[in-house]
Design an enzyme around this catalytic site. Structure first.
Site, PDB file in Angstrom:
ATOM      1  N   GLY A  37       0.812  -1.213   0.000  1.00 33.61           N
ATOM      2  CA  GLY A  37       0.000   0.000   0.000  1.00 33.61           C
ATOM      3  C   GLY A  37       0.847   1.265   0.000  1.00 33.61           C
ATOM      4  O   GLY A  37       0.525   2.247  -0.677  1.00 33.61           O
TER       5      GLY A  37
ATOM      6  N   CYS B  75       2.451   2.794  12.144  1.00 34.13           N
ATOM      7  CA  CYS B  75       3.698   3.427  11.737  1.00 34.13           C
ATOM      8  C   CYS B  75       4.226   4.353  12.823  1.00 34.13           C
ATOM      9  O   CYS B  75       5.405   4.629  12.889  1.00 34.13           O
ATOM     10  CB  CYS B  75       3.491   4.215  10.451  1.00 34.13           C
ATOM     11  SG  CYS B  75       2.564   3.278   9.238  1.00 34.13           S
TER      12      CYS B  75
HETATM   13  C1  LIG Z   1      -1.802  -0.344   5.928  1.00 35.99           C
HETATM   14  C2  LIG Z   1      -2.155   0.871   5.157  1.00 35.99           C
HETATM   15  C3  LIG Z   1      -1.295   1.408   4.187  1.00 35.99           C
HETATM   16  C4  LIG Z   1       0.088   0.853   3.946  1.00 35.99           C
HETATM   17  O1  LIG Z   1       0.062  -0.384   3.306  1.00 35.99           O
HETATM   18  P1  LIG Z   1       1.356  -1.333   3.432  1.00 35.99           P
HETATM   19  O2  LIG Z   1       1.032  -2.485   2.549  1.00 35.99           O
HETATM   20  O3  LIG Z   1       1.485  -1.697   4.871  1.00 35.99           O
HETATM   21  O4  LIG Z   1       2.526  -0.541   2.943  1.00 35.99           O
HETATM   22  C5  LIG Z   1      -1.715   2.499   3.478  1.00 35.99           C
HETATM   23  N1  LIG Z   1      -2.915   3.058   3.689  1.00 35.99           N
HETATM   24  C6  LIG Z   1      -3.772   2.579   4.604  1.00 35.99           C
HETATM   25  C7  LIG Z   1      -5.097   3.224   4.796  1.00 35.99           C
HETATM   26  C8  LIG Z   1      -3.422   1.476   5.381  1.00 35.99           C
HETATM   27  O5  LIG Z   1      -4.267   1.029   6.304  1.00 35.99           O
END
Ligand SMILES: *Cc1c(COP(=O)(O)O)cnc(C)c1O
Length: 378
Positions: free
Chosen positions: A72, A328
Site C-alpha cells: 500500500g 507506523c
Molecule cells: C496499511 C495501510 C497502508 C500501507 O500499506 P502497506 O502495505 O502496509 O505498505 C496504506 N494506507 C492505509 C489506509 C493502510 O491502512
C-alpha cells in the site's frame, strides 16, 4: 505466542493457511525468474497474469490496469508522486486530507519540498470529509485530488464516488486517487462505478502476506514511473516480481470474494458485543468518530482519564494487542494526526486507543479484554 489476543487487525492480519499453501510452490519449486525465457519460468509468468486478472476483476478493473507493487505504501507513493510529476512537471497544486495514512501525507510533503503546493482538508468531528470542502479547494492549477476510502484509525468510510464525481464536474482533467487499503476487506470496490483514476490496495490487510500490493491505473492515464530498472509490469514498475506474494494475494481475493459479507457480519457482532460490554462497565468511555458508515472491525475509543500509553502497555502485559492508531507511529505512542484533524478534546485524544476486530476473533477474547480493563480501572 499462542494465547495472544490480537485486536489490531487494521495494522495487519494473519496469513491465511490456504493462502500460504498456494504460495509454497512458487517459493520452493517454481522459483525461477518470471522474466527468463525458458520453459521453467512459464508457470510463474502464467500465474502472475492469472492473478492479475483475478484481482483486477474483483475491483472491476481490466487486467492491463493493475500493477503490482510492494504494498500500500508504494502504491500511494507512486500514485501521488507519479501523477504529480507527470502532469505538473515542476509546479502545481494537490488536494488531499489531513487524516490520510502517512504513506499519502509524507508523499505530499515530499512534493511540497519539490515546489508543489498542497491543501490538506480536515474532516469533521465525526471523521467525514465534506465534498464541498474538496471542491472549494480546487484551483486552476490543481493536478491531483487524493482522498482515502476508509480511514485506518477511526474507520470512517468516505463517499468516494460523490467526491470524485464533484471533482470531475469542476475539472475533468484533475486526476483522482483513493487509498482503498482499508476498504478492500469491507466494501465492494468498483473502479468503473467510482470513476477514480488511481486506487491503492495491499495484501496484508486481507490475510495475504506483507510486501505485496497493487496500484490501479485507469486505462489511458499516464503517470511517471517511480521504480526504475527492468521492463516488468509492462515497463511501468521495475523489479523482479514477488511471484509467491502475487499468487497469495490472488488466493486471498478468492477467499474474500466468498466471505466478505459474512466477515462483515461477524465483525459487526463482535464490535456490538464489545460496545455493549463497554457501556455496562465503563460508562465514561467515548467512541471517536461516527458509528455509521464505518469499517465493521474498527472501534476507536477514549477511556477518559486513562493515558493511552498506560492502557496499551497494561493490555500488552496481558497478551492483548491494541493500538494507538497508526502502526507506523507505534513503538512510540505519539499524538494521532487523525484525531488532531477531527479536533477532538485533549482529554479524548490523550486516552484514545484503536481496537480492531478480525472475523476470527471471539466473544471469549472480548470477555478477557473486558476483565483486563476492569482490573486496570479498579
Ligand atoms: C496499511 C495501510 C497502508 C500501507 O500499506 P502497506 O502495505 O502496509 O505498505 C496504506 N494506507 C492505509 C489506509 C493502510 O491502512
Amino acid at each position: 505466542m499462542n494465547n495472544i489476543i490480537y485486536f489490531d487487525n487494521s495494522a495487519t492480519t494473519s496469513l491465511n493457511e490456504e493462502v500460504f499453501n498456494s504460495m509454497k510452490e512458487f517459493l520452493l519449486l517454481n522459483y525461477s525468474n518470471p522474466s527468463s525465457v525458458y520453459e521453467f519460468s512459464q508457470k510463474s509468468r502464467v500465474m502472475i497474469e492469472k492473478s492479475r486478472e483475478n484481482i483486477a476483476s474483483y475491483i472491476n478493473a481490466n487486467k492491463n490496469e493493475l500493477f503490482f507493487t510492494s504494498g500500500g505504501t508504494e502504491s500511494d507513493n507512486w500514485a501521488l508522486v507519479g501523477a504529480t510529476l507527470f502532469k505538473g512537471k515542476k509546479s502545481g497544486h494537490i488536494v488531499t486530507t489531513a487524516f490520510e495514512h502517512s504513506a499519502v501525507l509524507e508523499s505530499a510533503k515530499f512534493l511540497e519540498k519539490m515546489g508543489f503546493e498542497v491543501t490538506y482538508i480536515s474532516p469533521n468531528e465525526l471523521g467525514f470529509i465534506y465534498v464541498n470542502d474538496v471542491v472549494d479547494a480546487i484551483r486552476d492549477d490543481t493536478i491531483l485530488v487524493s482522498v482515502m476510502y476508509i480511514n485506518n484509525e477511526v474507520g470512517t468510510i468516505q463517499d468516494i464516488k460523490e467526491i470524485c464525481r464533484m471533482v470531475k464536474e469542476k475539472n475533468p482533467s484533475i486526476l483522482f486517487h483513493t487509498d482503498a487499503v482499508q476498504a478492500l476487506s469491507e466494501i465492494e470496490i468498483d473502479v468503473k462505478d467510482l470513476n477514480v483514476d488511481l486506487l491503492s490496495i495491499s495484501g496484508h490487510k486481507i490475510h495475504a502476506p506483507k510486501g505485496i500490493g497493487a496500484l490501479y491505473i485507469k486505462s489511458g492515464i499516464d503517470i511517471e514511473n517511480f521504480i526504475f530498472g527492468g521492463s516488468q509490469e509492462r515497463s511501468r514498475r521495475a523489479g523482479t516480481e514477488n511471484v509467491a506474494g502475487i499468487v497469495g494475494f490472488s488466493k486471498a481475493i478468492d477467499i474474500l470474494r466468498k466471505n466478505r459479507g459474512v466477515n462483515v457480519s461477524k465483525r459487526l457482532e463482535l464490535r456490538d458485543y464489545f460496545l455493549k460490554k463497554v457501556k455496562e462497565n465503563f460508562d465514561f468511555a467515548k467512541i471517536n468518530g461516527s458509528l455509521e458508515n464505518r469499517h465493521s472491525g474498527n472501534v476507536n475509543i477514549s477511556f477518559v482519564g486513562m493515558d493511552k500509553e498506560m492502557l496499551i502497555m497494561s493490555m500488552d502485559f496481558n497478551g492483548i494487542c491494541i493500538s494507538s492508531g497508526s502502526a507506523c507511529s507505534s513503538g512510540s505512542v505519539g499524538n494521532s494526526h487523525v484525531l488532531d484533524s477531527m479536533k477532538l478534546l485533549d482529554s479524548l485524544k490523550e486516552s484514545a486507543v484503536r481496537v480492531s476486530f478480525g472475523e476470527s476473533n471471539t466473544f471469549e477474547e472480548i470477555d478477557i479484554f473486558i476483565s483486563s480493563l476492569k482490573e486496570l480501572f479498579n
